[in-house]
Design a protein around this motif. Structure first.
Motif, PDB file in Angstrom:
ATOM      1  N   SER A   1       0.830  -1.205   0.000  1.00 27.38           N
ATOM      2  CA  SER A   1       0.000   0.000   0.000  1.00 27.38           C
ATOM      3  C   SER A   1       0.859   1.247   0.000  1.00 27.38           C
ATOM      4  O   SER A   1       1.888   1.316   0.667  1.00 27.38           O
ATOM      5  CB  SER A   1      -0.908   0.005   1.238  1.00 27.38           C
ATOM      6  OG  SER A   1      -1.589   1.241   1.348  1.00 27.38           O
TER       7      SER A   1
ATOM      8  N   ARG B   1       0.030   3.854   1.374  1.00 26.55           N
ATOM      9  CA  ARG B   1      -0.128   4.470   2.692  1.00 26.55           C
ATOM     10  C   ARG B   1       0.953   4.024   3.672  1.00 26.55           C
ATOM     11  O   ARG B   1       1.246   4.732   4.638  1.00 26.55           O
ATOM     12  CB  ARG B   1      -1.516   4.133   3.252  1.00 26.55           C
ATOM     13  CG  ARG B   1      -2.664   4.639   2.385  1.00 26.55           C
ATOM     14  CD  ARG B   1      -4.011   4.306   2.995  1.00 26.55           C
ATOM     15  NE  ARG B   1      -5.111   4.718   2.127  1.00 26.55           N
ATOM     16  CZ  ARG B   1      -5.666   3.934   1.213  1.00 26.55           C
ATOM     17  NH1 ARG B   1      -5.230   2.695   1.067  1.00 26.55           N
ATOM     18  NH2 ARG B   1      -6.655   4.373   0.459  1.00 26.55           N
TER      19      ARG B   1
ATOM     20  N   ASP C   1      -3.477   2.950  -7.201  1.00 27.60           N
ATOM     21  CA  ASP C   1      -4.870   3.053  -7.633  1.00 27.60           C
ATOM     22  C   ASP C   1      -5.723   3.718  -6.555  1.00 27.60           C
ATOM     23  O   ASP C   1      -5.214   4.169  -5.520  1.00 27.60           O
ATOM     24  CB  ASP C   1      -5.426   1.677  -8.025  1.00 27.60           C
ATOM     25  CG  ASP C   1      -5.455   0.698  -6.860  1.00 27.60           C
ATOM     26  OD1 ASP C   1      -5.399   1.139  -5.687  1.00 27.60           O
ATOM     27  OD2 ASP C   1      -5.556  -0.520  -7.118  1.00 27.60           O
ATOM     28  N   ALA C   2      -7.031   3.774  -6.792  1.00 25.18           N
ATOM     29  CA  ALA C   2      -7.933   4.478  -5.881  1.00 25.18           C
ATOM     30  C   ALA C   2      -7.985   3.846  -4.499  1.00 25.18           C
ATOM     31  O   ALA C   2      -8.340   4.510  -3.517  1.00 25.18           O
ATOM     32  CB  ALA C   2      -9.340   4.530  -6.479  1.00 25.18           C
ATOM     33  N   ASP C   3      -7.623   2.559  -4.421  1.00 20.91           N
ATOM     34  CA  ASP C   3      -7.601   1.859  -3.138  1.00 20.91           C
ATOM     35  C   ASP C   3      -6.263   1.998  -2.429  1.00 20.91           C
ATOM     36  O   ASP C   3      -6.074   1.431  -1.345  1.00 20.91           O
ATOM     37  CB  ASP C   3      -7.928   0.384  -3.338  1.00 20.91           C
ATOM     38  CG  ASP C   3      -9.346   0.176  -3.858  1.00 20.91           C
ATOM     39  OD1 ASP C   3     -10.235   0.952  -3.448  1.00 20.91           O
ATOM     40  OD2 ASP C   3      -9.554  -0.731  -4.677  1.00 20.91           O
ATOM     41  N   GLY C   4      -5.334   2.717  -3.048  1.00 18.18           N
ATOM     42  CA  GLY C   4      -4.025   2.901  -2.435  1.00 18.18           C
ATOM     43  C   GLY C   4      -3.032   1.795  -2.733  1.00 18.18           C
ATOM     44  O   GLY C   4      -1.924   1.786  -2.180  1.00 18.18           O
ATOM     45  N   LYS C   5      -3.397   0.876  -3.620  1.00 18.00           N
ATOM     46  CA  LYS C   5      -2.487  -0.223  -3.963  1.00 18.00           C
ATOM     47  C   LYS C   5      -1.361   0.293  -4.852  1.00 18.00           C
ATOM     48  O   LYS C   5      -1.609   0.948  -5.861  1.00 18.00           O
ATOM     49  CB  LYS C   5      -3.240  -1.330  -4.683  1.00 18.00           C
ATOM     50  CG  LYS C   5      -2.369  -2.508  -5.089  1.00 18.00           C
ATOM     51  CD  LYS C   5      -3.185  -3.546  -5.841  1.00 18.00           C
ATOM     52  CE  LYS C   5      -2.306  -4.698  -6.307  1.00 18.00           C
ATOM     53  NZ  LYS C   5      -3.089  -5.701  -7.080  1.00 18.00           N
TER      54      LYS C   5
END
Length: 330
Positions: free
Chosen positions: A85, A87, A121-125
């Motif tokens: 991630s 994050r 991506d939008a999920d932070g992957k």
């Protein structure tokens, strides 16, 4: 850490699997190491310009490995966290200039640093990491490393370093393929194909024993596509060159159709069966003429030929009761 391990790590750092990122030094150490790496490249480059040292495998290996260090350096301060991630990704000693910046590809974003972009991506992957400011700004470090390994192999008469050189060349081929994948992900098809070609070529360079099959297949498919496109362009060029001949053939077919119509008109009363046969033949001949005339109309660069073909085609279209020449069929 061995030089071979360094090359393996460098080849993975840019991959789409961010879990391959490894622990790196702090910014203070990073700055010092940067100077050392530049100095190593300079010393190794100077050494191979010496005729005596240029004949030695070790001299070229030193240059190749210095280039590899320079290539991987901008990514050496990345520390991945759990779960692949963005994050949990740490970039030691650097703050992003932009966060979640838009990219040309919908659903893909990037954090912008002074020397690299981190894509996710939008999920932070995490999807990829691309160096935007290499350590060496006047030399292509990856290409330099590949050339140096090629020269090292040529000097290695006893084959003492064959396996080592082959391993590093294979890593470089893989890195080129990764760069191709990243470019493709971002919609940069031309750049992507250039990298695939570099990957394919590197993987076939002696003494590498691991051809990069994905790159070779993609390059082969692209070459076939280009060959077919070239053949089609050549076919069209030949047709354009013979557009006048095609028009004249169409005009002759049109005149032949009119001759059939004249024969039908000259029939005496009561010859209905023959009249129907001639009418069918007339239509078939007229459609045949339209094919040649349409082809010459579309291909010619001669305004006079285009006008003559268009005039006959409009008459044919009127006969068949269609508004567009496209409705006449092919």
């Amino acid at each position: 850490m061995t030089r071979s391990a360094s090359s393996s790590r460098a080849s993975k750092i840019l991959s789409l699997l961010a879990a391959a990122l490894v622990l790196a030094p702090s910014l203070a150490g990073q700055s010092k190491d940067a100077d050392k790496i530049r100095a190593s490249v300079a010393r190794a480059s100077k050494a191979v310009r010496n005729p005596g040292k240029a004949a030695k495998t070790a001299s070229w290996l030193s240059l190749a490995e210095a280039y590899e260090d320079a290539y991987s350096f901008p990514l050496s301060n990345l520390v991945p966290g759990e779960g692949n991630s963005v994050r949990t990704l740490s970039v030691r000693g650097q703050r992003p200039r932009e966060i979640m910046a838009a990219t040309p590809v919908s659903g893909i974003y990037k954090n912008v640093y002074s020397d690299k972009d981190v894509y996710f991506d939008a999920d932070g992957k995490l999807l990829a990491i691309r160096v935007t400011r290499p350590l060496l700004d006047t030399v292509d470090a990856l290409a330099g490393a590949l050339e140096a390994y090629k020269r090292a192999y040529a000097c290695d008469q006893k084959g003492s370093y064959t396996d080592r050189i082959a391993d590093h060349i294979s890593h470089i081929a893989t890195e080129y393929r990764t760069l191709a994948e990243v470019a493709g992900m971002l919609g940069e098809s031309g750049q992507s194909m250039q990298y695939y070609r570099l990957s394919a070529a590197a993987s076939m360079m002696p003494p590498c024993q691991q051809p990069d099959i994905p790159s070779l297949r993609i390059v082969a498919a692209e070459d076939e596509r280009l060959m077919l496109e070239r053949a089609e362009r050549e076919r069209i060029a030949r047709l354009k060159a013979s557009a006048l001949d095609i028009y004249e053939r169409g005009a002759e077919e049109y005149r032949a159709a009119m001759a059939v119509l004249d024969r039908a008109a000259a029939l005496p009363a009561g010859e209905d069966k023959v009249f129907q046969q001639l009418q069918t033949a007339f239509k078939e001949q007229l459609l045949k003429a339209s094919v040649s005339l349409k082809q010459s109309y579309m291909l010619t660069d001669d305004a006079a030929v285009r006008e003559k073909a268009g005039s006959l085609l409009r008459g044919i279209a009127l006969f068949f009761g269609v508004e567009s020449l496209d409705d006449l069929g092919d």
